[in-house]
Structure formats: structure tokens, C-alpha cells
Design an enzyme around this catalytic site. Structure first.
Site, PDB file in Angstrom:
ATOM      1  N   HIS A  43       0.807  -1.378  -0.036  1.00 43.88           N
ATOM      2  CA  HIS A  43      -0.209  -0.188   0.118  1.00 43.88           C
ATOM      3  C   HIS A  43       0.854   1.145  -0.109  1.00 43.88           C
ATOM      4  CE1 HIS A  43      -3.658  -2.501   1.761  1.00 43.88           C
ATOM      5  NE2 HIS A  43      -3.384  -2.603   0.494  1.00 43.88           N
TER       6      HIS A  43
ATOM      7  N   ASN B 274      -4.000 -12.354  15.183  1.00 47.53           N
ATOM      8  CA  ASN B 274      -4.614 -11.367  15.228  1.00 47.53           C
ATOM      9  C   ASN B 274      -5.714 -11.330  16.250  1.00 47.53           C
ATOM     10  OD1 ASN B 274      -5.248  -9.132  13.686  1.00 47.53           O
ATOM     11  ND2 ASN B 274      -7.252  -9.845  13.145  1.00 47.53           N
TER      12      ASN B 274
END
Ligand code: ZN
Length: 246
Positions: free
Chosen positions: A119, A218
Site C-alpha cells: 500500500h 490477530n
């Protein structure tokens, strides 16, 4: 549990995929979590949408103001970042694919050659017209000096952070590199990512289909938990150093 995972890590070609969760422990808020940037200020999402950013000078001025105040500029790498540096030093990190734009992996000490920023990076600006790149800190100095929306010095075009905004195409060569690395992995560690943003999340099935073991770390469930060999929920700064110490 962790002991058998440590066994999984031993002697493997490892590819790590990291998301915002690894940087929240450095004080950088994520976007969509309970304390996320867009959860607290939905208008900020407009600043990250390319059509609004290009069309509306007020959106750009607001974007520059929030860039000035970004927590990223004072953030330091945490134990999670350092664990991945240790993994690279031991020759076990094949690639580090990151959705993050803060460069904390490189600041921690991971090599640029191993790091794939899908990104982009907010530490650089790019001109939307001529494509010239320059350091973000130079642009921020101009904002501090009174230019609310500093134009490109070369062509007068609109400057933005060198990141992938909503509505903006990703860089195909970068995505290809990430997919290639994922296909070569023996073990994919997905760390601090909700695995909902594509094509970055696609590295998980790509690795799986090519025979890699999958470990997901996570704090929230992800769509790929069912195909993972292990799913860990602890704090990244606690779990990752132990996992990488194998
Ligand atoms: Zn330009």
C-alpha cells in the site's frame, strides 16, 4: 500450543504478512477498529478516497492538517517489529509483505530488499500529474510554513502521500512480487491483519495452495481462520518474539 508452533517455525522459509495490528502497539491507530481513525472521524475516510482528494481543495487541506498530526512521526518499532528483524537476521525471513504505510519495519531493521509495501508509504509524497516522488517531511515543512495545500514544485500538480488511496490502482509489479513470495513460502505468518483487504489478503490462499502452513496472529477473527494451521489471539508484542525465537 506455542511449543508445537515453535516446531512449525523451525527450519522454514517464512513469509510474513503484516497489517495495522502490528503498529497499534507503537501507538499508531488502525482505521476501522473501535479506536480507529475512521471510526472516530468518518469524514477522514474522504481524505483517503482519491476522487474526493483530487476534486476538493478543502479535503486536501484537511488531509495535510491531519498528516501534520500523524502519530507515525514519533512512533517507534515495538517488540513485534523487532521479532521480524531477528527472524531476518537468522536467515529465515523470505519476504515481509506489509499493508502498513509507516515504514516501521525498515526503521526496526528489516532490509528494503525483503520488504514489500503493497500500500505504499506515507513517508514520501508523489505528484499526481508528473509522478515525481519526494520526502514527506519536505512537504510537511511547507505546510507548517503556511502552504495549506502545497503543489508540486516541478509542475504545479497535486501532491499526495505515496500510498494507495481508495479508488487508486495498486502497483502491479509490487503485487506480483508479493504473490510470488507467498507461493514460495513454507510458512506464512499473517500478523495483525483482518485479511479483508484485497489483493493483500490473497497472499494467504496463494501460500496455502502452494503447500505452505498458515499461522494467523490477530486479535479479531479473520475469513482465513478455518484454513489456518494455527490461529493465535494474544498481543503481537508478546506472542511474536516467542514464536520467532525458535
Ligand atoms: Zn509534478
Amino acid at each position: 500450543m506455542l511449543d508445537s508452533l515453535v516446531e512449525l517455525v523451525r527450519g522454514k522459509r517464512i513469509v510474513a504478512l503484516t497489517g495495522a495490528g502490528i503498529s497499534t502497539e507503537s501507538g499508531i491507530p488502525d482505521f476501522r477498529g473501535p479506536k480507529g481513525v475512521w471510526t472516530r472521524n468518518p469524514a477522514a475516510e474522504k481524505q483517503s478516497t482519491i476522487q474526493h482528494y483530487l476534486a476538493d481543495p478543502e479535503v486536501r487541506r484537511a488531509a495535510w492538517r491531519s498528516r501534520l498530526d500523524s502519530a507515525t512521526w514519533t512512533a517507534e518499532p515495538n517488540r513485534g517489529h523487532k521479532a521480524l528483524v531477528a527472524l531476518e537476521k537468522r536467515g529465515k525471513l523470505h519476504a515481509l509483505i506489509t499493508q502498513n504505510i509507516d515504514e516501521l519495519h525498515q526503521i526496526a531493521g528489516n532490509s528494503i530488499a525483503k520488504t514489500i509495501e503493497v500500500h505504499g508509504t506515507m513517508r514520501r509524497v508523489m505528484c499526481w500529474s508528473c509522478g515525481a516522488r519526494s520526502p514527506m517531511e519536505d512537504a510537511l515543512a511547507r505546510v507548517r510554513a503556511g502552504e495549506a495545500d502545497p503543489p508540486c514544485r516541478l509542475c504545479g500538480g497535486i501532491l499526495k502521500s505515496d500510498t494507495i488511496s481508495f479508488g487508486q490502482a495498486l502497483v502491479p509489479a509490487v503485487i506480483d512480487r508479493a504473490m510470488e513470495a507467498a507461493a514460495e513460502a513454507d510458512l506464512l505468518l499473517a500478523i495483525g491483519s483482518t485479511l479483508q483487504v484485497y489483493p493483500a489478503a490473497g497472499v494467504v490462499p496463494q501460500a496455502k495452495e502452494n503447500g505452505a502452513r498458515i499461522v494467523i496472529l490477530n486479535d479479531q477473527p479473520t475469513p482465513f481462520d478455518p484454513i489456518a494451521d494455527a490461529v493465535l489471539r494474544g498481543a503481537i508484542g508478546d506472542v511474536l518474539p516467542r514464536l520467532c525465537a525458535a
